[in-house]
Design a protein around this motif. Structure first.
Motif, PDB file in Angstrom:
ATOM      1  N   GLY A  15       0.843  -1.185   0.000  1.00 13.28           N
ATOM      2  CA  GLY A  15       0.000   0.000   0.000  1.00 13.28           C
ATOM      3  C   GLY A  15       0.879   1.236   0.000  1.00 13.28           C
ATOM      4  N   LYS A  16       0.297   2.377  -0.342  1.00 16.38           N
ATOM      5  CA  LYS A  16       1.056   3.625  -0.424  1.00 16.38           C
ATOM      6  C   LYS A  16       1.468   4.161   0.950  1.00 16.38           C
ATOM      7  CE  LYS A  16       1.235   4.758  -4.819  1.00 16.38           C
ATOM      8  NZ  LYS A  16       2.527   4.957  -5.452  1.00 16.38           N
ATOM      9  N   LYS A  17       0.635   3.910   1.992  1.00 14.03           N
ATOM     10  CA  LYS A  17       0.925   4.427   3.330  1.00 14.03           C
ATOM     11  C   LYS A  17       1.261   3.334   4.336  1.00 14.03           C
ATOM     12  CE  LYS A  17      -1.965   8.491   2.799  1.00 14.03           C
ATOM     13  NZ  LYS A  17      -3.249   9.087   3.068  1.00 14.03           N
ATOM     14  N   SER A  18       0.803   2.131   4.052  1.00 13.62           N
ATOM     15  CA  SER A  18       0.993   1.014   4.982  1.00 13.62           C
ATOM     16  C   SER A  18       1.174  -0.265   4.176  1.00 13.62           C
ATOM     17  CB  SER A  18      -0.240   0.910   5.896  1.00 13.62           C
ATOM     18  OG  SER A  18      -0.156  -0.224   6.724  1.00 13.62           O
ATOM     19  N   ILE A  19       2.138  -1.080   4.599  1.00 14.01           N
ATOM     20  CA  ILE A  19       2.392  -2.356   3.934  1.00 14.01           C
ATOM     21  C   ILE A  19       2.158  -3.451   4.960  1.00 14.01           C
ATOM     22  CG2 ILE A  19       4.127  -3.796   2.781  1.00 14.01           C
ATOM     23  CD1 ILE A  19       5.457  -1.093   1.863  1.00 14.01           C
ATOM     24  N   LEU A  76      -1.556   0.932  -9.062  1.00 16.65           N
ATOM     25  CA  LEU A  76      -1.130   0.292  -7.817  1.00 16.65           C
ATOM     26  C   LEU A  76      -0.552  -1.107  -8.088  1.00 16.65           C
ATOM     27  CD1 LEU A  76      -0.972   1.063  -4.840  1.00 16.65           C
ATOM     28  CD2 LEU A  76      -3.158  -0.092  -4.495  1.00 16.65           C
ATOM     29  N   THR A  77      -1.050  -1.781  -9.126  1.00 19.60           N
ATOM     30  CA  THR A  77      -0.507  -3.095  -9.509  1.00 19.60           C
ATOM     31  C   THR A  77       0.948  -2.940  -9.925  1.00 19.60           C
ATOM     32  OG1 THR A  77      -2.703  -3.564 -10.431  1.00 19.60           O
ATOM     33  CG2 THR A  77      -0.972  -5.167 -10.873  1.00 19.60           C
ATOM     34  N   LYS A  78       1.214  -1.931 -10.747  1.00 15.94           N
ATOM     35  CA  LYS A  78       2.584  -1.668 -11.211  1.00 15.94           C
ATOM     36  C   LYS A  78       3.489  -1.321 -10.028  1.00 15.94           C
ATOM     37  CE  LYS A  78       1.214  -0.082 -15.820  1.00 15.94           C
ATOM     38  NZ  LYS A  78      -0.246  -0.017 -15.788  1.00 15.94           N
ATOM     39  N   ASP A  79       2.963  -0.516  -9.094  1.00 16.10           N
ATOM     40  CA  ASP A  79       3.737  -0.134  -7.910  1.00 16.10           C
ATOM     41  C   ASP A  79       4.054  -1.352  -7.036  1.00 16.10           C
ATOM     42  OD1 ASP A  79       3.571   2.490  -8.805  1.00 16.10           O
ATOM     43  OD2 ASP A  79       1.935   3.024  -7.442  1.00 16.10           O
ATOM     44  N   ALA A  80       3.096  -2.276  -6.903  1.00 15.27           N
ATOM     45  CA  ALA A  80       3.324  -3.488  -6.111  1.00 15.27           C
ATOM     46  C   ALA A  80       4.388  -4.362  -6.771  1.00 15.27           C
ATOM     47  CB  ALA A  80       2.016  -4.268  -5.940  1.00 15.27           C
ATOM     48  N   ARG A  81       4.352  -4.461  -8.110  1.00 16.22           N
ATOM     49  CA  ARG A  81       5.382  -5.228  -8.831  1.00 16.22           C
ATOM     50  C   ARG A  81       6.769  -4.607  -8.608  1.00 16.22           C
ATOM     51  NH1 ARG A  81       3.458  -9.074 -12.266  1.00 16.22           N
ATOM     52  NH2 ARG A  81       1.416  -8.703 -13.192  1.00 16.22           N
ATOM     53  N   LYS A  82       6.814  -3.273  -8.668  1.00 11.66           N
ATOM     54  CA  LYS A  82       8.079  -2.563  -8.464  1.00 11.66           C
ATOM     55  C   LYS A  82       8.616  -2.836  -7.055  1.00 11.66           C
ATOM     56  CE  LYS A  82       9.241   2.039  -9.762  1.00 11.66           C
ATOM     57  NZ  LYS A  82       8.811   3.437  -9.752  1.00 11.66           N
ATOM     58  N   PHE A  83       7.732  -2.802  -6.073  1.00 13.15           N
ATOM     59  CA  PHE A  83       8.093  -3.091  -4.682  1.00 13.15           C
ATOM     60  C   PHE A  83       8.691  -4.506  -4.579  1.00 13.15           C
ATOM     61  CE2 PHE A  83       6.519  -5.054  -0.664  1.00 13.15           C
ATOM     62  CZ  PHE A  83       7.292  -4.338   0.230  1.00 13.15           C
ATOM     63  N   GLY A  84       8.023  -5.494  -5.146  1.00 15.65           N
ATOM     64  CA  GLY A  84       8.518  -6.868  -5.122  1.00 15.65           C
ATOM     65  C   GLY A  84       9.854  -7.013  -5.833  1.00 15.65           C
ATOM     66  N   ASN A  85       9.987  -6.352  -6.980  1.00 19.93           N
ATOM     67  CA  ASN A  85      11.237  -6.414  -7.733  1.00 19.93           C
ATOM     68  C   ASN A  85      12.387  -5.765  -6.958  1.00 19.93           C
ATOM     69  OD1 ASN A  85      10.027  -7.818  -9.832  1.00 19.93           O
ATOM     70  ND2 ASN A  85       9.526  -5.957 -10.971  1.00 19.93           N
ATOM     71  N   ARG A  86      12.071  -4.711  -6.218  1.00 19.74           N
ATOM     72  CA  ARG A  86      13.108  -4.053  -5.404  1.00 19.74           C
ATOM     73  C   ARG A  86      13.552  -4.954  -4.253  1.00 19.74           C
ATOM     74  NH1 ARG A  86      10.974   2.174  -5.292  1.00 19.74           N
ATOM     75  NH2 ARG A  86      11.966   2.786  -7.239  1.00 19.74           N
ATOM     76  N   ILE A  87      12.615  -5.681  -3.656  1.00 19.43           N
ATOM     77  CA  ILE A  87      12.986  -6.622  -2.593  1.00 19.43           C
ATOM     78  C   ILE A  87      13.954  -7.661  -3.166  1.00 19.43           C
ATOM     79  CG2 ILE A  87      12.152  -8.515  -1.126  1.00 19.43           C
ATOM     80  CD1 ILE A  87       9.626  -6.829  -0.648  1.00 19.43           C
ATOM     81  N   HIS A  88      13.607  -8.202  -4.330  1.00 17.10           N
ATOM     82  CA  HIS A  88      14.471  -9.204  -4.968  1.00 17.10           C
ATOM     83  C   HIS A  88      15.845  -8.601  -5.294  1.00 17.10           C
ATOM     84  CE1 HIS A  88      15.851 -12.532  -7.357  1.00 17.10           C
ATOM     85  NE2 HIS A  88      16.082 -11.708  -8.361  1.00 17.10           N
ATOM     86  N   GLY A  89      15.845  -7.396  -5.858  1.00 18.62           N
ATOM     87  CA  GLY A  89      17.093  -6.751  -6.252  1.00 18.62           C
ATOM     88  C   GLY A  89      17.987  -6.396  -5.074  1.00 18.62           C
ATOM     89  N   ARG A  90      17.387  -5.905  -3.998  1.00 22.28           N
ATOM     90  CA  ARG A  90      18.167  -5.481  -2.829  1.00 22.28           C
ATOM     91  C   ARG A  90      18.657  -6.647  -1.982  1.00 22.28           C
ATOM     92  NH1 ARG A  90      17.358  -0.130  -0.271  1.00 22.28           N
ATOM     93  NH2 ARG A  90      16.395   1.206  -1.817  1.00 22.28           N
ATOM     94  N   PHE A  91      17.798  -7.666  -1.828  1.00 24.14           N
ATOM     95  CA  PHE A  91      18.087  -8.706  -0.836  1.00 24.14           C
ATOM     96  C   PHE A  91      18.302 -10.088  -1.450  1.00 24.14           C
ATOM     97  CE2 PHE A  91      15.326  -5.467   1.161  1.00 24.14           C
ATOM     98  CZ  PHE A  91      16.258  -4.925   2.028  1.00 24.14           C
ATOM     99  N   GLY A  92      18.070 -10.233  -2.750  1.00 24.07           N
ATOM    100  CA  GLY A  92      18.347 -11.489  -3.439  1.00 24.07           C
ATOM    101  C   GLY A  92      17.401 -12.630  -3.100  1.00 24.07           C
ATOM    102  N   VAL A  93      16.292 -12.331  -2.442  1.00 28.92           N
ATOM    103  CA  VAL A  93      15.325 -13.374  -2.092  1.00 28.92           C
ATOM    104  C   VAL A  93      14.337 -13.549  -3.258  1.00 28.92           C
ATOM    105  CG1 VAL A  93      13.751 -11.788  -0.892  1.00 28.92           C
ATOM    106  CG2 VAL A  93      13.765 -14.183  -0.270  1.00 28.92           C
TER     107      VAL A  93
END
Length: 143
Positions: A15-19, A76-93
């Motif tokens: 979410g934009k304010k809370s995850i 918001l779908t695109k933003d959620a994908r970006k969030f997930g991709n950043r987790i993968h990119g930053r932490f390799g999970v």
């Protein structure tokens, strides 16, 4: 390498304010809510995400995809994908995405049944939604 069927899965309801956050165990097919993480315009404090990853050491992260009711994507779908991709990119999970249509309504219904209106704080709803995202991911995996 953890065997498929016994993985620990960290789930996020973006979410934009809370995850919303939840942790699930594939072996039981269940998940439990964790504290939601505050976000500013969809961007969390990455140290909060890192702490969760270090504490729970999940083999997989599942991010809910907020699709329109007809299955089409929205911003918001695109933003959620970006969030997930950043987790993968930053932490390799490993990161997978799960359709989250109707999880917020279901989460509110479950929380209200368990504790009435006082149970319906934004963080509670978001984290309960993350539980439902993980559990629907499990259900889809078992089919």
């Amino acid at each position: 390498m953890t065997q498929h069927g016994s993985r620990t899965i960290l789930g996020f309801d973006f979410g934009k304010k809370s995850i919303g956050c939840a942790i699930g165990q594939e072996i039981t097919g269940t998940a439990n809510p964790l504290n939601a993480i505050k976000a500013k315009d969809g961007i969390p404090q990455w140290t909060d995400i890192e702490k969760l990853l270090k504490e729970w050491q999940p083999q997989l992260v599942v991010v809910g995809l907020p699709l329109n009711m007809d299955g089409t994507e929205q911003q918001l779908t695109k933003d959620a994908r970006k969030f997930g991709n950043r987790i993968h990119g930053r932490f390799g999970v490993a990161v997978e995405f799960q359709d989250e249509r109707l999880t917020t309504a279901d989460a509110k219904e479950q929380l209200f049944a368990a504790g009435g209106y006082r149970n319906l704080s934004k963080g509670n709803v978001d984290s309960q939604s993350a539980v439902l995202i993980i559990e629907s991911f499990f259900e889809a995996s078992y089919q």
